[in-house]
Scaffold this active site. Structure first.
Site, PDB file in Angstrom:
ATOM      1  CB  CYS A   2      75.649  54.109 100.290  1.00  0.00           C
ATOM      2  SG  CYS A   2      75.621  55.677 101.165  1.00  0.00           S
ATOM      3  NE  ARG A  27      73.855  48.523 101.149  1.00  0.00           N
ATOM      4  CZ  ARG A  27      74.687  47.768 101.862  1.00  0.00           C
ATOM      5  NH1 ARG A  27      74.479  46.469 101.937  1.00  0.00           N
ATOM      6  NH2 ARG A  27      75.721  48.306 102.481  1.00  0.00           N
ATOM      7  CD1 TRP A  74      72.340  57.508 105.470  1.00  0.00           C
ATOM      8  CD2 TRP A  74      70.282  57.743 104.685  1.00  0.00           C
ATOM      9  NE1 TRP A  74      71.579  58.038 106.472  1.00  0.00           N
ATOM     10  CE2 TRP A  74      70.303  58.199 106.008  1.00  0.00           C
ATOM     11  CE3 TRP A  74      69.079  57.809 103.969  1.00  0.00           C
ATOM     12  CZ2 TRP A  74      69.173  58.696 106.643  1.00  0.00           C
ATOM     13  CZ3 TRP A  74      67.953  58.304 104.608  1.00  0.00           C
ATOM     14  CH2 TRP A  74      68.018  58.736 105.927  1.00  0.00           C
ATOM     15  CG  ASN A 100      78.516  52.199 100.152  1.00  0.00           C
ATOM     16  OD1 ASN A 100      78.051  53.039  99.398  1.00  0.00           O
ATOM     17  ND2 ASN A 100      78.187  50.918 100.110  1.00  0.00           N
ATOM     18  N   GLY A 101      80.288  55.049 103.269  1.00  0.00           N
ATOM     19  CA  GLY A 101      81.048  55.363 104.468  1.00  0.00           C
ATOM     20  C   GLY A 101      81.282  56.853 104.624  1.00  0.00           C
ATOM     21  CD  GLU A 483      68.114  44.103 124.257  1.00  0.00           C
ATOM     22  OE1 GLU A 483      68.096  43.403 123.228  1.00  0.00           O
ATOM     23  OE2 GLU A 483      67.179  44.081 125.093  1.00  0.00           O
ATOM     24  CE  LYS A 487      68.707  40.802 121.579  1.00  0.00           C
ATOM     25  NZ  LYS A 487      67.594  40.829 122.526  1.00  0.00           N
ATOM     26  CD  GLU A 490      66.214  37.459 124.228  1.00  0.00           C
ATOM     27  OE1 GLU A 490      64.993  37.693 124.175  1.00  0.00           O
ATOM     28  OE2 GLU A 490      67.053  38.082 123.556  1.00  0.00           O
ATOM     29  CG  HIS A 506      72.605  49.964 146.783  1.00  0.00           C
ATOM     30  ND1 HIS A 506      72.695  50.445 148.068  1.00  0.00           N
ATOM     31  CD2 HIS A 506      72.902  51.013 145.972  1.00  0.00           C
ATOM     32  CE1 HIS A 506      73.003  51.736 148.045  1.00  0.00           C
ATOM     33  NE2 HIS A 506      73.138  52.100 146.778  1.00  0.00           N
ATOM     34  CE  LYS A 605      61.917  38.689 115.456  1.00  0.00           C
ATOM     35  NZ  LYS A 605      63.152  39.145 116.120  1.00  0.00           N
TER      36      LYS A 605
END
Length: 610
Positions: A2, A27, A74, A100-101, A483, A487, A490, A506, A605
């Protein structure tokens, strides 16, 4: 998620509010509304479901009223209808609010206020706020004090703005979680969920902190805390530099994109969640019989997108009961793959131009597979090459290390698994509805995860000199361990490895000593006890554990050096929530080490070469 805007000054508020809402369209929203306070004791509230154009067509843009608030919603609690759109009013019409929330204790408040004789007109949690403010004022409290006490009753996360019909000289706001910015003008002031709507009016802004409340008048702004004590916040001058404005006040694009994830996920979900028990409305060119004919799925991807595919494997196999293999896009063509009849090949690529994934998708199609692309760019090569496409709608991602593109890929994969499960009749009773409701609440939970930024910055200050990291998880969280490690590599150039926690013994257990930070992902799911056992093995060898757990879980307090408590979430959405702290940790470590966060060395990218 929102968006909020507000204005108090001498200009007509309606055009400012509508223009501000338009700049917040990115948003994600499903309804919108504004409330004007002309000072005659009656609000002029205009609301509409759907796109902002529907609202603008109803608003009198020539109305001279110079005080108002606006909102794009939303839906989380209650369907995306005009009746549930903000702003919401108290039954006596004296108080309006936007929010919002999520107010987590709204059922308790609703029952209390209903018992006191107040009637509710919507299905939302937000309506509790204006009704409670009106109820407190009826007992003799002034507007500001009633608002302060009402905010003190609200549990959860929120950014709110509130008006009183008989008080056309002030706007009251509060923040705990979602962002809220005050724009400072001459004889006028503004509020917004983002700095971008403010830049056309002022360069001077105040960013509210969690727990701040503010009273905004034409002449100025006073900030205070829940206990009523005054507080000062710095005034920032935002330069009219296009790149700086595009960053929205953030230091780096990657930082901005991490915090945009609630919004990106909202956009991904827009128009893709069913109403009234209907099917998942994915725009797929397959008939029901064709969906049922899928016997095997091959996911083709590279890097972060491949990690999304590994999570998707758990989604698709469990919810749709289809066998799934996840392959490296760069390897698929070179192993003479077997493609049985009824195979669906899914290529996942953020840009839609990843050369290895495109080649793998083409190879699968040449062997008889149906093809589906999941990407973020309409009209990209992958979207044109595949017979079907699901766009993630994450918005532009400038930072080379993917963040919001990854989380939106996970959302799309979960939606696809639900749709296939519907078609195949494999979803357990009630499971579909639980996941759909959890998806509605997900953006708010991501906001809360982003609110842990300060604690993760402290972790980064403590651990940025480490030379190696180990990330551990089980089930659908083990790809998130991969992941998280990626990150960190990277961005900060620190060596890191991700493993399924059960695989630690192992091999990687040989590396554990008092110098090795071990980042453990341990939501309260079916794998929790096994992960706990693995971590006890690591602690026995002096491993230094940084644990991400669910709120209220104290099982690691005795062995973990640092613990981050995340909000409770449906287990199938835990991968999406738990990756956010890992992104923030990597970001802060990289910044402290002086690395180029947005353009890490040697990375691009969109990888358009093999």
């Amino acid at each position: 998620m929102c968006g909020i805007v507000g204005y108090i000054g001498s200009q007509a508020a309606a055009p400012i509010l509508v223009d501000g809402l338009r700049s917040l369209e990115y948003r994600g929203y499903d309804s919108a509304g504004i409330a004007l306070n002309p000072g005659d004791g009656r609000f002029r509230v205009t609301r509409a479901s759907g796109k902002l154009n529907n609202l603008q067509a109803r608003v009198d843009m020539a109305d001279p009223t110079s005080l108002g608030i606006g909102h794009t919603r939303w839906a989380t609690h209650g369907r995306p209808t005009e009746a549930n759109a903000h702003p919401h009013r108290s039954p006596d019409g004296t108080v309006v609010a936007v929010h919002n929330g999520i107010f987590e204790n709204f059922l308790e408040l609703r029952a209390e206020l209903t018992a006191a004789g107040h009637a509710f007109a919507t299905e939302t949690d937000t309506e509790c706020l204006p009704i409670l403010v009106s109820h407190l004022m009826a007992s003799g409290l002034a507007f500001r004090e009633a608002f302060r006490q009402a905010i003190g009753r609200m549990h959860g996360i929120y950014a709110v703005a509130c008006l009183h019909a008989a008080d056309p000289g002030r706007v009251l706001v509060a923040r705990s979680g979602p962002p809220l910015v005050v724009g400072l003008g001459e004889g006028e002031n503004f509020i917004a969920s983002d700095v971008i709507p403010l830049l056309r009016h002022t360069r001077r802004v105040i960013y509210l902190e969690d727990g701040d409340l503010a009273e905004i008048t034409r002449e100025g702004v006073s900030l205070f805390r829940l206990d009523g004590t005054a507080v000062q916040r710095p005034v920032f001058t935002v330069p009219y530099d296009p790149v700086a404005a595009e960053k929205g006040g953030f230091k780096h694009f990657m930082q901005k994109e991490i915090f945009e994830q609630p919004l990106a996920v909202s956009n991904t979900l827009l128009d893709r969640l069913p109403l009234d028990g209907g099917e998942i409305p994915l725009d797929l060119p397959y008939t029901l019989d064709e969906l049922r004919a899928i016997r095997r799925i091959t996911i083709l991807a590279c890097g972060t997108s491949r990690h999304a595919g590994l999570v998707g494997q758990f989604y698709l196999e469990h919810l749709a009961r289809i066998g799934v293999e996840v392959d490296y896009g760069s390897e698929y063509r070179y192993r003479d793959p077997v493609v049985p009849e009824g195979t669906l090949a899914i290529g996942i690529t953020q840009s839609g131009e990843t050369a290895d994934t495109l080649a793998a998708l083409k190879e699968a199609a040449s062997r008889g597979a149906r093809t589906l692309a999941i990407c973020n760019v309409m009209g990209a090569t992958a979207a044109r090459q595949a017979e079907a496409t699901l766009l993630t709608h994450a918005g532009p991602e400038i930072g080379v290390a993917s963040t919001k593109a990854f989380t939106t890929q996970l959302v799309v994969l979960l939606l696809l698994a639900l749709r296939l499960g519907e078609a195949r009749g494999t979803l357990a009773p009630g499971q579909r509805e639980e996941i759909i409701q959890a998806l509605r609440e997900l953006p708010a939970l991501l906001e809360r995860a982003g609110g842990m930024d300060r604690q993760l910055h402290a972790w980064a200050q403590k651990w940025h000199e480490a030379t190696d990291f180990l990330y551990l998880g089980r089930g659908p969280l083990y790809p998130i361990a991969l992941e998280g490690a990626l990150k960190l590599k990277e961005l900060s150039y620190i060596h890191a490895e991700g493993y399924p926690a059960g695989e630690m013994k192992h091999g990687p257990i040989a590396l554990i000593d008092r110098h090795l930070p071990i980042v453990a992902l341990m939501p309260r799911d079916a794998h929790r006890e096994k992960v706990l056992s693995n971590l006890q093995e690591a602690a026995a060898r002096d491993g230094r554990i940084l644990a991400l757990v669910e709120e209220g879980d104290t099982g690691l307090d005795h062995i973990a050096e640092d613990v981050l408590a995340l909000p409770r979430v449906n287990p199938w959405l835990a991968p999406i929530l738990y990756v956010v702290p890992l992104q923030l940790l990597s970001y802060h470590i990289a910044v402290i080490r002086g690395c180029d966060v947005d353009q890490p060395r040697n990375l691009a990218k969109s990888v358009t070469v093999e």
